[in-house]
Design a protein around this motif. Structure first.
Motif, PDB file in Angstrom:
ATOM      1  N   SER A  89       0.826  -1.205   0.000  1.00 29.04           N
ATOM      2  CA  SER A  89       0.000   0.000   0.000  1.00 29.04           C
ATOM      3  C   SER A  89       0.862   1.257   0.000  1.00 29.04           C
ATOM      4  O   SER A  89       0.579   2.224  -0.713  1.00 29.04           O
ATOM      5  CB  SER A  89      -0.918  -0.016   1.225  1.00 29.04           C
ATOM      6  N   GLU A  90       1.925   1.246   0.787  1.00 30.26           N
ATOM      7  CA  GLU A  90       2.828   2.397   0.839  1.00 30.26           C
ATOM      8  C   GLU A  90       3.534   2.610  -0.497  1.00 30.26           C
ATOM      9  O   GLU A  90       3.670   3.733  -0.979  1.00 30.26           O
ATOM     10  CB  GLU A  90       3.851   2.193   1.963  1.00 30.26           C
ATOM     11  N   LEU A  91       3.977   1.500  -1.125  1.00 31.92           N
ATOM     12  CA  LEU A  91       4.626   1.610  -2.434  1.00 31.92           C
ATOM     13  C   LEU A  91       3.668   2.160  -3.481  1.00 31.92           C
ATOM     14  O   LEU A  91       4.043   3.018  -4.288  1.00 31.92           O
ATOM     15  CB  LEU A  91       5.159   0.243  -2.867  1.00 31.92           C
ATOM     16  N   ASN A  92       2.425   1.667  -3.486  1.00 33.96           N
ATOM     17  CA  ASN A  92       1.427   2.168  -4.429  1.00 33.96           C
ATOM     18  C   ASN A  92       1.185   3.657  -4.232  1.00 33.96           C
ATOM     19  O   ASN A  92       1.044   4.420  -5.190  1.00 33.96           O
ATOM     20  CB  ASN A  92       0.119   1.395  -4.290  1.00 33.96           C
ATOM     21  N   HIS A  93       1.133   4.083  -2.971  1.00 31.77           N
ATOM     22  CA  HIS A  93       0.929   5.497  -2.659  1.00 31.77           C
ATOM     23  C   HIS A  93       2.071   6.351  -3.213  1.00 31.77           C
ATOM     24  O   HIS A  93       1.860   7.392  -3.839  1.00 31.77           O
ATOM     25  CB  HIS A  93       0.811   5.673  -1.146  1.00 31.77           C
ATOM     26  N   ARG A  94       3.300   5.874  -3.021  1.00 31.39           N
ATOM     27  CA  ARG A  94       4.456   6.630  -3.505  1.00 31.39           C
ATOM     28  C   ARG A  94       4.502   6.656  -5.027  1.00 31.39           C
ATOM     29  O   ARG A  94       4.869   7.669  -5.630  1.00 31.39           O
ATOM     30  CB  ARG A  94       5.740   6.035  -2.946  1.00 31.39           C
ATOM     31  N   ILE A  95       4.146   5.535  -5.669  1.00 29.12           N
ATOM     32  CA  ILE A  95       4.130   5.491  -7.126  1.00 29.12           C
ATOM     33  C   ILE A  95       3.093   6.459  -7.672  1.00 29.12           C
ATOM     34  O   ILE A  95       3.333   7.178  -8.653  1.00 29.12           O
ATOM     35  CB  ILE A  95       3.863   4.056  -7.616  1.00 29.12           C
ATOM     36  N   ARG A  96       1.903   6.500  -7.037  1.00 26.23           N
ATOM     37  CA  ARG A  96       0.877   7.455  -7.480  1.00 26.23           C
ATOM     38  C   ARG A  96       1.380   8.888  -7.355  1.00 26.23           C
ATOM     39  O   ARG A  96       1.129   9.725  -8.228  1.00 26.23           O
ATOM     40  CB  ARG A  96      -0.409   7.255  -6.676  1.00 26.23           C
ATOM     41  N   ASN A  97       2.096   9.187  -6.273  1.00 29.46           N
ATOM     42  CA  ASN A  97       2.644  10.536  -6.104  1.00 29.46           C
ATOM     43  C   ASN A  97       3.659  10.863  -7.198  1.00 29.46           C
ATOM     44  O   ASN A  97       3.674  11.974  -7.736  1.00 29.46           O
ATOM     45  CB  ASN A  97       3.309  10.666  -4.729  1.00 29.46           C
ATOM     46  N   LEU A  98       4.509   9.887  -7.534  1.00 32.04           N
ATOM     47  CA  LEU A  98       5.495  10.110  -8.598  1.00 32.04           C
ATOM     48  C   LEU A  98       4.825  10.338  -9.941  1.00 32.04           C
ATOM     49  O   LEU A  98       5.228  11.218 -10.716  1.00 32.04           O
ATOM     50  CB  LEU A  98       6.447   8.915  -8.679  1.00 32.04           C
ATOM     51  N   LEU A  99       3.789   9.542 -10.236  1.00 28.59           N
ATOM     52  CA  LEU A  99       3.075   9.723 -11.500  1.00 28.59           C
ATOM     53  C   LEU A  99       2.374  11.077 -11.554  1.00 28.59           C
ATOM     54  O   LEU A  99       2.343  11.728 -12.597  1.00 28.59           O
ATOM     55  CB  LEU A  99       2.059   8.592 -11.697  1.00 28.59           C
ATOM     56  N   THR A 100       1.809  11.508 -10.430  1.00 24.37           N
ATOM     57  CA  THR A 100       1.162  12.819 -10.379  1.00 24.37           C
ATOM     58  C   THR A 100       2.173  13.928 -10.654  1.00 24.37           C
ATOM     59  O   THR A 100       1.901  14.875 -11.392  1.00 24.37           O
ATOM     60  CB  THR A 100       0.508  13.039  -9.003  1.00 24.37           C
ATOM     61  N   MET A 101       3.364  13.800 -10.065  1.00 26.43           N
ATOM     62  CA  MET A 101       4.410  14.790 -10.322  1.00 26.43           C
ATOM     63  C   MET A 101       4.839  14.780 -11.775  1.00 26.43           C
ATOM     64  O   MET A 101       5.039  15.834 -12.391  1.00 26.43           O
ATOM     65  CB  MET A 101       5.621  14.517  -9.421  1.00 26.43           C
ATOM     66  N   ALA A 102       4.989  13.573 -12.348  1.00 21.09           N
ATOM     67  CA  ALA A 102       5.395  13.473 -13.752  1.00 21.09           C
ATOM     68  C   ALA A 102       4.350  14.107 -14.664  1.00 21.09           C
ATOM     69  O   ALA A 102       4.690  14.830 -15.619  1.00 21.09           O
ATOM     70  CB  ALA A 102       5.610  12.012 -14.128  1.00 21.09           C
ATOM     71  N   GLU A 103       3.074  13.863 -14.387  1.00 24.72           N
ATOM     72  CA  GLU A 103       2.007  14.463 -15.188  1.00 24.72           C
ATOM     73  C   GLU A 103       2.022  15.980 -15.071  1.00 24.72           C
ATOM     74  O   GLU A 103       1.800  16.692 -16.050  1.00 24.72           O
ATOM     75  CB  GLU A 103       0.654  13.908 -14.758  1.00 24.72           C
ATOM     76  N   ALA A 104       2.293  16.482 -13.871  1.00 23.24           N
ATOM     77  CA  ALA A 104       2.342  17.937 -13.675  1.00 23.24           C
ATOM     78  C   ALA A 104       3.484  18.553 -14.488  1.00 23.24           C
ATOM     79  O   ALA A 104       3.327  19.602 -15.107  1.00 23.24           O
ATOM     80  CB  ALA A 104       2.511  18.257 -12.189  1.00 23.24           C
ATOM     81  N   VAL A 105       4.638  17.880 -14.496  1.00 25.08           N
ATOM     82  CA  VAL A 105       5.776  18.373 -15.275  1.00 25.08           C
ATOM     83  C   VAL A 105       5.446  18.374 -16.763  1.00 25.08           C
ATOM     84  O   VAL A 105       5.750  19.325 -17.489  1.00 25.08           O
ATOM     85  CB  VAL A 105       7.032  17.522 -14.993  1.00 25.08           C
TER      86      VAL A 105
END
Length: 198
Positions: free
Chosen positions: A42-58
């Protein structure tokens, strides 16, 4: 003081190992391990979602005029009905077309200013059979194509990406590479049509 510590250390080494009583052992069960593993995932999924959100923002903030593989360039033409794809199938097709585009840019039609890539797709449904999506991607105007002596990572990637969804056929014709995809649209509800042919 140091001699006392040395003596105690030697005594400990000379003593036979004693079993730890069961009452002192921590009660670790498979349930505890499963809960810990679930928490970690669950923690890994949460961090991956955060990374993808940052990538989309960039990506949204980036305003780059370079779009070498897009369908509105004067070398790439795409025609077919609008389709909404489920995420796993969309990712698989993204991998396939990105690999094909990179190869075309390095060795194929997109390596020449006179070359072009045409992508056509259509979906159909026959009574009693699964809905199908047929995609044909052809290259023209590039260097003369030679059949590869062996299939590298890219070819294996394409075959692997499409394995769960349908068939892929690559013909290395002299005029240019022709890639045909046949996809089962009803496989795990991969897609649904959202509009008529453009």
């Amino acid at each position: 003081m140091s001699s006392d510590l040395q003596y105690v250390g030697e005594e400990l080494h000379r003593r036979p190992a004693q079993a730890i009583p069961d009452s002192y052992r921590p009660a670790v069960t498979s349930v505890d391990l499963d809960e810990d593993l679930a928490l970690l995932i669950s923690e890994l999924n949460h961090r991956i979602r955060n990374l993808l959100t940052m990538a989309e923002a960039v990506i949204r903030q980036t305003r780059s005029p370079l779009r070498p593989y897009c369908a509105d360039s004067n070398q790439v033409f795409a025609t077919g009905p609008d389709l909404e794809l489920q995420p796993k199938l969309a990712l698989a097709l993204h991998l396939v077309f990105h690999e094909l585009a990179m190869n075309a840019k390095k060795y194929g039609a997109l390596s020449s200013p006179l070359g072009s890539v045409k992508i056509q797709w259509e979906s159909g449904h026959i009574a009693g059979a699964a809905r199908q999506l047929a995609i044909i991607r052809t290259e023209h105007g590039g260097p003369e194509v030679k059949h590869p002596q062996y299939f590298g990572f890219g070819s294996r990637l394409i075959a692997s990406a499409m394995q769960a969804y349908g068939d892929v056929q690559m013909n290395f014709e002299i005029a240019g590479l022709v890639c045909r995809l046949r996809i089962d649209l009803d496989h795990d509800s991969n897609t649904r049509a959202v509009s008529a042919t453009r």
